[in-house]
Enzyme design. Structure first.
Site, PDB file in Angstrom:
ATOM      1  N   LYS A  53      65.336  24.257  40.219  1.00  0.00           N
ATOM      2  CA  LYS A  53      64.991  25.631  40.578  1.00  0.00           C
ATOM      3  C   LYS A  53      65.469  26.646  39.550  1.00  0.00           C
ATOM      4  O   LYS A  53      65.484  27.839  39.810  1.00  0.00           O
ATOM      5  CB  LYS A  53      65.552  25.940  41.959  1.00  0.00           C
ATOM      6  CG  LYS A  53      64.959  25.010  43.020  1.00  0.00           C
ATOM      7  CD  LYS A  53      65.625  25.151  44.348  1.00  0.00           C
ATOM      8  CE  LYS A  53      66.748  24.163  44.458  1.00  0.00           C
ATOM      9  NZ  LYS A  53      67.368  24.112  45.761  1.00  0.00           N
ATOM     10  N   GLY A 106      65.918  31.709  37.752  1.00  0.00           N
ATOM     11  CA  GLY A 106      66.270  30.877  38.885  1.00  0.00           C
ATOM     12  C   GLY A 106      65.557  31.435  40.102  1.00  0.00           C
ATOM     13  O   GLY A 106      65.416  32.651  40.222  1.00  0.00           O
ATOM     14  N   SER A 163      70.368  30.372  50.075  1.00  0.00           N
ATOM     15  CA  SER A 163      71.131  30.017  51.267  1.00  0.00           C
ATOM     16  C   SER A 163      72.639  30.091  51.058  1.00  0.00           C
ATOM     17  O   SER A 163      73.369  30.579  51.906  1.00  0.00           O
ATOM     18  CB  SER A 163      70.766  28.606  51.725  1.00  0.00           C
ATOM     19  OG  SER A 163      69.389  28.498  51.982  1.00  0.00           O
TER      20      SER A 163
END
Length: 185
Positions: free
Chosen positions: A44, A58, A137
């Site tokens: 990512k 990113g 997250s």
């Protein structure tokens, strides 16, 4: 919203650290659905080279949406070489106002080794404080850890790796399988 269509999908912690003339962007590899890890080695963090100038991005959120945004950002950078802020602002404007793009669910951290920006679909282009940025997250965990590690003599990459390890220990949606890209200022 993706959470309504794909409940329980979680993934990604991305951290950018600028120190000592270097910027490091690190991203974990985990993608989870509910309590199940679907993939532990997702990549990512990407290096783009529009017009021969390196930019590292990113992303957190939907992968397909992020790739759409990466393509758009690359085109903006090609048409405005060396003007990262302008390209990010133009992308954010398009993202917010375009009928198709405004439904994309992702966030980006973008750097050219000098500047760092967080770009969102709400039209935000944020230049973070303390030369640190984090999304995803486990972003808040990684950011807090990196802020604490700024008090040490560690270099940018060591801070990023340690902060991501701390985030992975705390956040069940973050793992220690990192992709790390480095740019010199």
């Amino acid at each position: 919203m993706d959470e309504d269509r794909f409940p329980g999908w979680h993934g990604t912690t991305i951290l950018a650290v600028k120190r000592g003339g270097r910027v490091v962007v690190a991203g974990d590899g985990q993608v989870s659905v509910g309590q199940t890890v679907m993939k532990g080695s997702a990549r990512k963090v990407r290096r783009l080279t529009p017009g021969g100038r390196d930019v590292v991005v990113g992303f957190a959120g939907s992968t397909a949406d992020a790739f759409t945004l990466l393509e758009r950002l690359e085109k903006k950078l090609e048409s405005q070489p060396g003007q990262l802020q302008r390209a990010c602002v133009e992308l954010a404007k398009d993202w917010r106002t375009d009928k198709y793009l405004r439904n994309l669910e992702a966030m980006l951290i973008v750097t050219d080794g000098d500047q760092i920006y967080v770009v969102t679909g709400a039209g935000d282009v944020l230049e973070p404080e303390h030369d640190l940025a984090a999304i995803g997250s486990g972003g808040n965990f990684a950011l807090a850890a990196a802020r604490g590690l700024l008090e040490t003599d560690l270099d940018a990459e060591a801070i990023a790796r340690k902060a991501m390890a701390i985030a992975a220990d705390i956040c069940v949606y973050t793992n220690g399988n990192l992709t790390v890209e480095l740019l010199e200022a």
